[in-house]
Enzyme design. Structure first.
Site, PDB file in Angstrom:
ATOM      1  N   CYS A 242      13.029 183.687  30.894  1.00  0.00           N
ATOM      2  CA  CYS A 242      12.188 182.783  31.783  1.00  0.00           C
ATOM      3  C   CYS A 242      12.868 181.543  32.058  1.00  0.00           C
ATOM      4  CB  CYS A 242      10.750 182.930  31.090  1.00  0.00           C
ATOM      5  SG  CYS A 242      10.634 181.975  29.382  1.00  0.00           S
ATOM      6  N   HIS A 291       6.702 180.245  27.404  1.00  0.00           N
ATOM      7  CA  HIS A 291       7.001 180.866  28.616  1.00  0.00           C
ATOM      8  C   HIS A 291       6.652 179.895  29.918  1.00  0.00           C
ATOM      9  CE1 HIS A 291       7.835 184.328  31.207  1.00  0.00           C
ATOM     10  NE2 HIS A 291       6.561 184.030  32.039  1.00  0.00           N
ATOM     11  N   HIS A 303       8.591 185.180  37.871  1.00  0.00           N
ATOM     12  CA  HIS A 303       9.059 184.771  36.765  1.00  0.00           C
ATOM     13  C   HIS A 303       9.646 186.108  36.175  1.00  0.00           C
ATOM     14  CE1 HIS A 303       5.315 186.619  34.137  1.00  0.00           C
ATOM     15  NE2 HIS A 303       5.742 187.553  35.074  1.00  0.00           N
TER      16      HIS A 303
END
Length: 329
Positions: A242, A291, A303
């Site tokens: 990420c 994240h 993402h």
């Protein structure tokens, strides 16, 4: 014939026979197989694993960045040490040459000047003696200083090497933990039949959202990665995690971001924006800061999710209220 207190047809079985029958009823392996978890149970377990993995991967990334910095520091100091060693060797050679010359030719001093009839020659000789003395002192001082710097550089290089070795060990420990977690994630995903390998050569899709300027460049890059696999520690071009995706996307937009989610959040301390005022290109962080994704506009996020998945566009609602903040580069 009925046995007193027992129904007709009941026959007492010898104990040994009863045990044998019981054993025959037990599955091979000696234990009953555990029931397979339901889809709901598996998904719940996967969500928990994903949250844990987010934290572990970012710890791994943090250790990796620390290792790279320590290694770079050591290499720089080691190069300086090599240069300084050569400088000291050169000065040492100069000192030896000067000592040999003084011994062979004799030093210019009072004894050489006595008996000179010409006063100008005497004064010239005194000046020469002073110059040689000053030159020797300067060379000796330079040698002493260079040696001191050499010792300092050697000590710093040793410290940097020890630091690099320690961070290398930390990195190995974090890598072991992450790989154990990934194995568990993969097992659950395969049970659910939802494991996706992705395509490392995916050309993604074109971004057609409302972003402009640097944000549009960042999102265009991110959308070009759609379909590529999630890979822990991934910084492209064939796989991403990420924070690696976010960093590379904004790099293409002309903004240099730190590597990990925690660093990116800290970097954006003065750039935080309300979730009610999101603009395309904003960094979106989930609870625990494990994240991060990019807001793409129109209620969408792009993402790199987690193991067994691919870079993709999802609705903002997919985060289910787990967002804790946003940063605008």
């Amino acid at each position: 014939m009925a046995v007193a207190g027992k129904p007709v047809g009941f026959v007492r079985m010898p104990m040994a026979a009863g045990l044998a029958l019981a054993l025959l009823m037990v599955p091979v392996g000696g234990a009953l197989a555990e029931p397979k978890p339901t889809i709901a149970q598996a998904k719940k377990k996967l969500d928990k694993l994903n949250d844990q993995a987010d934290q572990l991967v970012e710890k791994y990334n943090q250790a990796s960045e620390k290792w790279k910095k320590a290694r770079k520091k050591y290499r720089g100091l080691n190069a300086a040490l090599t240069t300084q060693t050569a400088k000291v060797a050169g000065l040492r050679k100069d000192l030896v040459t000067m000592a040999v010359t003084s011994y062979q030719g004799g030093s210019v001093g009072w004894q050489n000047l006595v008996g000179q009839a010409n006063p100008n020659l005497v004064l010239s000789g005194l000046a020469t003696a002073d110059q040689i003395s000053a030159s020797r002192a300067q060379t000796l001082n330079a040698f002493d200083e260079a040696n001191k710097e050499l010792r300092d550089n050697r000590d710093k290089a040793k410290e940097a090497l020890a630091e690099a070795d320690q961070t290398r060990d930390e990195l190995a420990d974090e890598k072991t933990r992450v790989e154990k977690m990934i194995k568990a994630q993969t097992k659950v995903l395969r049970e659910l039949g939802t494991y996706r390998t992705g395509d490392p050569n995916s050309s993604g899709i074109q971004y057609n959202g409302p972003a402009s300027g640097n944000a549009r460049a960042a999102l265009s890059f991110a959308y070009a990665q759609i379909g590529k696999p999630y890979r822990y520690g991934g910084t492209g071009p064939d796989g991403w995690d990420c924070s690696g995706l976010v960093q590379a996307s904004w790099r293409s937009g002309g903004v240099s971001l730190p590597r990990t989610t925690w660093e990116q959040w800290s970097w954006g301390a003065s750039r935080k924006v309300s979730l009610s005022e999101l603009q395309p290109g904003d960094l979106l962080f989930s609870q625990g800061l494990g994240h991060v994704g990019l807001y793409a506009g129109n209620g969408k996020i792009v993402h790199a999710p987690q193991t067994g998945d691919v870079v993709k566009e999802v609705p903002l609602s997919a985060y289910g209220g787990r967002l804790v903040g946003a940063v605008r580069p």
